[in-house]
Design a protein around this motif. Structure first.
Motif, PDB file in Angstrom:
ATOM      1  N   ALA A 212       0.843  -1.199   0.000  1.00  0.00           N
ATOM      2  CA  ALA A 212       0.000   0.000   0.000  1.00  0.00           C
ATOM      3  C   ALA A 212       0.879   1.250   0.000  1.00  0.00           C
ATOM      4  O   ALA A 212       1.812   1.382   0.793  1.00  0.00           O
ATOM      5  N   GLY A 213       0.591   2.154  -0.934  1.00  0.00           N
ATOM      6  CA  GLY A 213       1.341   3.395  -1.033  1.00  0.00           C
ATOM      7  C   GLY A 213       2.565   3.321  -1.914  1.00  0.00           C
ATOM      8  O   GLY A 213       3.176   4.345  -2.223  1.00  0.00           O
ATOM      9  N   GLN A 214       2.934   2.116  -2.362  1.00  0.00           N
ATOM     10  CA  GLN A 214       4.106   1.968  -3.225  1.00  0.00           C
ATOM     11  C   GLN A 214       3.695   2.113  -4.688  1.00  0.00           C
ATOM     12  O   GLN A 214       2.549   1.871  -5.066  1.00  0.00           O
ATOM     13  N   VAL A 215       4.648   2.515  -5.507  1.00  0.00           N
ATOM     14  CA  VAL A 215       4.457   2.527  -6.954  1.00  0.00           C
ATOM     15  C   VAL A 215       5.277   1.374  -7.529  1.00  0.00           C
ATOM     16  O   VAL A 215       6.493   1.307  -7.332  1.00  0.00           O
ATOM     17  N   VAL A 216       4.602   0.467  -8.217  1.00  0.00           N
ATOM     18  CA  VAL A 216       5.238  -0.696  -8.823  1.00  0.00           C
ATOM     19  C   VAL A 216       5.279  -0.479 -10.330  1.00  0.00           C
ATOM     20  O   VAL A 216       4.259  -0.174 -10.947  1.00  0.00           O
ATOM     21  N   VAL A 217       6.469  -0.618 -10.926  1.00  0.00           N
ATOM     22  CA  VAL A 217       6.631  -0.462 -12.369  1.00  0.00           C
ATOM     23  C   VAL A 217       6.865  -1.839 -12.975  1.00  0.00           C
ATOM     24  O   VAL A 217       7.835  -2.521 -12.629  1.00  0.00           O
ATOM     25  N   VAL A 218       5.959  -2.266 -13.836  1.00  0.00           N
ATOM     26  CA  VAL A 218       6.025  -3.582 -14.467  1.00  0.00           C
ATOM     27  C   VAL A 218       6.470  -3.412 -15.915  1.00  0.00           C
ATOM     28  O   VAL A 218       5.813  -2.725 -16.693  1.00  0.00           O
ATOM     29  N   SER A 219       7.583  -4.026 -16.263  1.00  0.00           N
ATOM     30  CA  SER A 219       8.087  -3.983 -17.635  1.00  0.00           C
ATOM     31  C   SER A 219       7.799  -5.324 -18.299  1.00  0.00           C
ATOM     32  O   SER A 219       8.328  -6.358 -17.896  1.00  0.00           O
ATOM     33  N   GLY A 220       6.913  -5.291 -19.293  1.00  0.00           N
ATOM     34  CA  GLY A 220       6.517  -6.524 -19.977  1.00  0.00           C
ATOM     35  C   GLY A 220       5.107  -6.921 -19.600  1.00  0.00           C
ATOM     36  O   GLY A 220       4.865  -7.365 -18.483  1.00  0.00           O
ATOM     37  N   ALA A 221       4.167  -6.757 -20.551  1.00  0.00           N
ATOM     38  CA  ALA A 221       2.762  -7.022 -20.265  1.00  0.00           C
ATOM     39  C   ALA A 221       2.311  -8.352 -20.849  1.00  0.00           C
ATOM     40  O   ALA A 221       1.224  -8.471 -21.408  1.00  0.00           O
ATOM     41  N   GLY A 222       3.165  -9.368 -20.716  1.00  0.00           N
ATOM     42  CA  GLY A 222       2.749 -10.725 -21.023  1.00  0.00           C
ATOM     43  C   GLY A 222       1.891 -11.260 -19.892  1.00  0.00           C
ATOM     44  O   GLY A 222       1.484 -10.522 -18.987  1.00  0.00           O
ATOM     45  N   ALA A 223       1.616 -12.553 -19.898  1.00  0.00           N
ATOM     46  CA  ALA A 223       0.711 -13.135 -18.909  1.00  0.00           C
ATOM     47  C   ALA A 223       1.192 -12.921 -17.478  1.00  0.00           C
ATOM     48  O   ALA A 223       0.415 -12.525 -16.603  1.00  0.00           O
ATOM     49  N   VAL A 224       2.485 -13.157 -17.210  1.00  0.00           N
ATOM     50  CA  VAL A 224       2.983 -12.997 -15.834  1.00  0.00           C
ATOM     51  C   VAL A 224       2.939 -11.540 -15.415  1.00  0.00           C
ATOM     52  O   VAL A 224       2.573 -11.214 -14.281  1.00  0.00           O
ATOM     53  N   GLY A 225       3.282 -10.636 -16.321  1.00  0.00           N
ATOM     54  CA  GLY A 225       3.218  -9.214 -16.003  1.00  0.00           C
ATOM     55  C   GLY A 225       1.814  -8.749 -15.698  1.00  0.00           C
ATOM     56  O   GLY A 225       1.596  -7.936 -14.792  1.00  0.00           O
ATOM     57  N   LEU A 226       0.844  -9.263 -16.440  1.00  0.00           N
ATOM     58  CA  LEU A 226      -0.556  -8.889 -16.190  1.00  0.00           C
ATOM     59  C   LEU A 226      -1.013  -9.379 -14.825  1.00  0.00           C
ATOM     60  O   LEU A 226      -1.669  -8.644 -14.076  1.00  0.00           O
ATOM     61  N   VAL A 227      -0.681 -10.620 -14.493  1.00  0.00           N
ATOM     62  CA  VAL A 227      -1.084 -11.144 -13.181  1.00  0.00           C
ATOM     63  C   VAL A 227      -0.371 -10.400 -12.065  1.00  0.00           C
ATOM     64  O   VAL A 227      -0.980 -10.071 -11.034  1.00  0.00           O
ATOM     65  N   ALA A 228       0.904 -10.097 -12.250  1.00  0.00           N
ATOM     66  CA  ALA A 228       1.627  -9.329 -11.231  1.00  0.00           C
ATOM     67  C   ALA A 228       0.989  -7.963 -11.033  1.00  0.00           C
ATOM     68  O   ALA A 228       0.924  -7.446  -9.904  1.00  0.00           O
ATOM     69  N   THR A 229       0.500  -7.369 -12.110  1.00  0.00           N
ATOM     70  CA  THR A 229      -0.188  -6.078 -12.017  1.00  0.00           C
ATOM     71  C   THR A 229      -1.434  -6.197 -11.146  1.00  0.00           C
ATOM     72  O   THR A 229      -1.684  -5.356 -10.284  1.00  0.00           O
ATOM     73  N   ALA A 230      -2.214  -7.247 -11.366  1.00  0.00           N
ATOM     74  CA  ALA A 230      -3.430  -7.449 -10.579  1.00  0.00           C
ATOM     75  C   ALA A 230      -3.121  -7.742  -9.115  1.00  0.00           C
ATOM     76  O   ALA A 230      -3.768  -7.205  -8.207  1.00  0.00           O
TER      77      ALA A 230
END
Length: 401
Positions: A212-230
């Motif tokens: 909570a309160g952190q900004v997460v930057v995800v590089s790569g919007a494949g399946a694992v990146g999408l799930v990590a985003t969620a």
């Protein structure tokens, strides 16, 4: 058990396995698609039975999930790893299990249980295993990557059945969760959970919910990146997704991304520096960078992290990069206290956590959409060609496919 008794049981129920000690006989036989090598393609083999060692289990595959990285790795295999039954992630049901076979929660595995399992087989005795790094077991093996052999022919998920060996983490799942949600758990969801757990551990947080309160930057919007985003969004983080393809960037919004950026853009609204400034103007909250697209993404993220941030280089893309190096300076390590760590596979606890999360999260996030299409097992060649072409996860049907 006499042969006459076995024959009577087969006539009564032809799909029922016949046990002779630890031997499990199947009629009709199990089938598996074996990759012979580039230019040779696949060959189907019939496996009329397996011998279950102590702690082993035989699983009927309900649905396997095959991603583009698995397809690409096939062409790079050397002769030592061929022939191979590919596929490391699936959901299925226990057909038979040795009396010592146990689920992660300690329950004895019994016929009919619906399960998912880890991609790795670990010894549980070596130094990495004792340190909680089963994925780095010195004698470990991986489903879908080992040369098929007489004692382990059903070693991948592109098959009607999989022979689970002792040292595999097995998690029992419920019947109400769609197969398309569960099939990618071992290869996709658990990896995302492991990456976020590793990042949280480096930051000294008590767990993923503390994002909570952190900004997460995800590089790569494949399946694992999408799930990590969620997962990160559920944990309270604001997630920025970076990907060169517009369709993938826009898809990430359905998984919780608050902003998207194009790593190649130098002008316009998708310039990475501009996007990050709109989400975190001070730059102090940019503590987590997750690279699912290899070392190039990791190198970009290292320079975008706040003091004390962590960048996790994750998954098969990192392995495929071979000897390529992540660009990080001594000043970033010493003065800015940036940490760079790697993750390939999920540890046992993260597989359990991933199942728990996915079992309720699929109702609010489009997890079923990760498996784009489902192909019968007999058409696996077409399925894997499609996976390589469209960069998506393909479902391969097992017994019920």
């Amino acid at each position: 058990m006499s042969r006459a008794t076995q024959a009577r049981r087969l006539r009564a129920d032809p799909m029922r396995p016949v046990l002779d000690g630890h031997d499990v006989c199947l009629d009709p036989p199990a089938t598996a698609q074996v990759w012979l090598g580039t230019g040779l393609g696949f060959s189907e083999i019939a496996v009329p039975g397996v011998r279950l060692a102590r702690g082993d289990a035989l699983i009927a595959v309900e649905l396997a999930a095959v991603g583009p990285n698995e397809v690409h790795s096939l062409t790079g295999r050397g002769a030592a790893s061929l022939p191979v039954v590919p596929g490391g992630s699936a959901v299925g049901r226990v057909v038979e299990a040795d009396e010592h076979a146990r689920a992660h929660d300690g329950r004895r595995l019994r016929p009919g249980m619906r399960v998912v399992w880890s991609r790795t087989v670990a010894c549980g005795r070596c130094v990495p295993c004792h340190r909680g790094l089963a994925s780095a077991c010195v004698s470990g093996e991986r489903y879908g990557e080992e040369r098929t052999r007489r004692s382990w022919q059903l070693s991948g998920t592109v098959a009607s059945h999989v022979h689970l060996r002792r040292g595999t983490t097995v998690v029992v799942v419920t019947d109400d969760v769609p197969a398309a949600v569960l099939a990618p758990v071992a290869g996709v969801t658990a990896t995302a959970a492991e990456v976020l757990h590793r990042a949280s551990s480096v930051l000294g947080l008590s767990g993923v919910p503390s994002l909570a309160g952190q900004v997460v930057v995800v590089s790569g919007a494949g399946a694992v990146g999408l799930v990590a985003t969620a997962v990160a969004t559920d944990a309270g983080a604001r997630v920025v997704v970076v990907d060169p393809e517009e369709a993938r960037r826009e898809r990430s919004r359905a998984f919780g991304a608050v902003a998207v950026a194009d790593p190649a853009a130098s002008t316009g609204p998708h310039v990475l520096s501009r996007v990050l400034a709109t989400v975190d103007r001070s730059g102090r909250h940019r503590t987590v960078g997750l690279a699912f697209d290899g070392v190039a993404g990791a190198s970009t993220l290292v320079g975008r992290m706040a003091v004390g941030g962590v960048v996790v280089l994750a998954g098969a893309a990192a392995v495929a990069a071979g000897g390529r190096e992540v660009g990080v300076s001594g000043a970033q390590l010493v003065e800015e206290l940036v940490t760079v760590v790697g993750v390939r596979d999920a540890e046992p606890a993260r597989l359990d956590a991933a199942v728990a999360w996915a079992s309720e999260a699929w109702r609010r996030w489009p997890l079923e959409s990760l498996v784009g299409r489902t192909i019968p097992l007999a058409e696996v060649g077409e399925a894997l060609a499609a996976a390589g072409a469209d960069d998506g996860v393909v479902g391969v049907g097992g017994v019920s496919g």
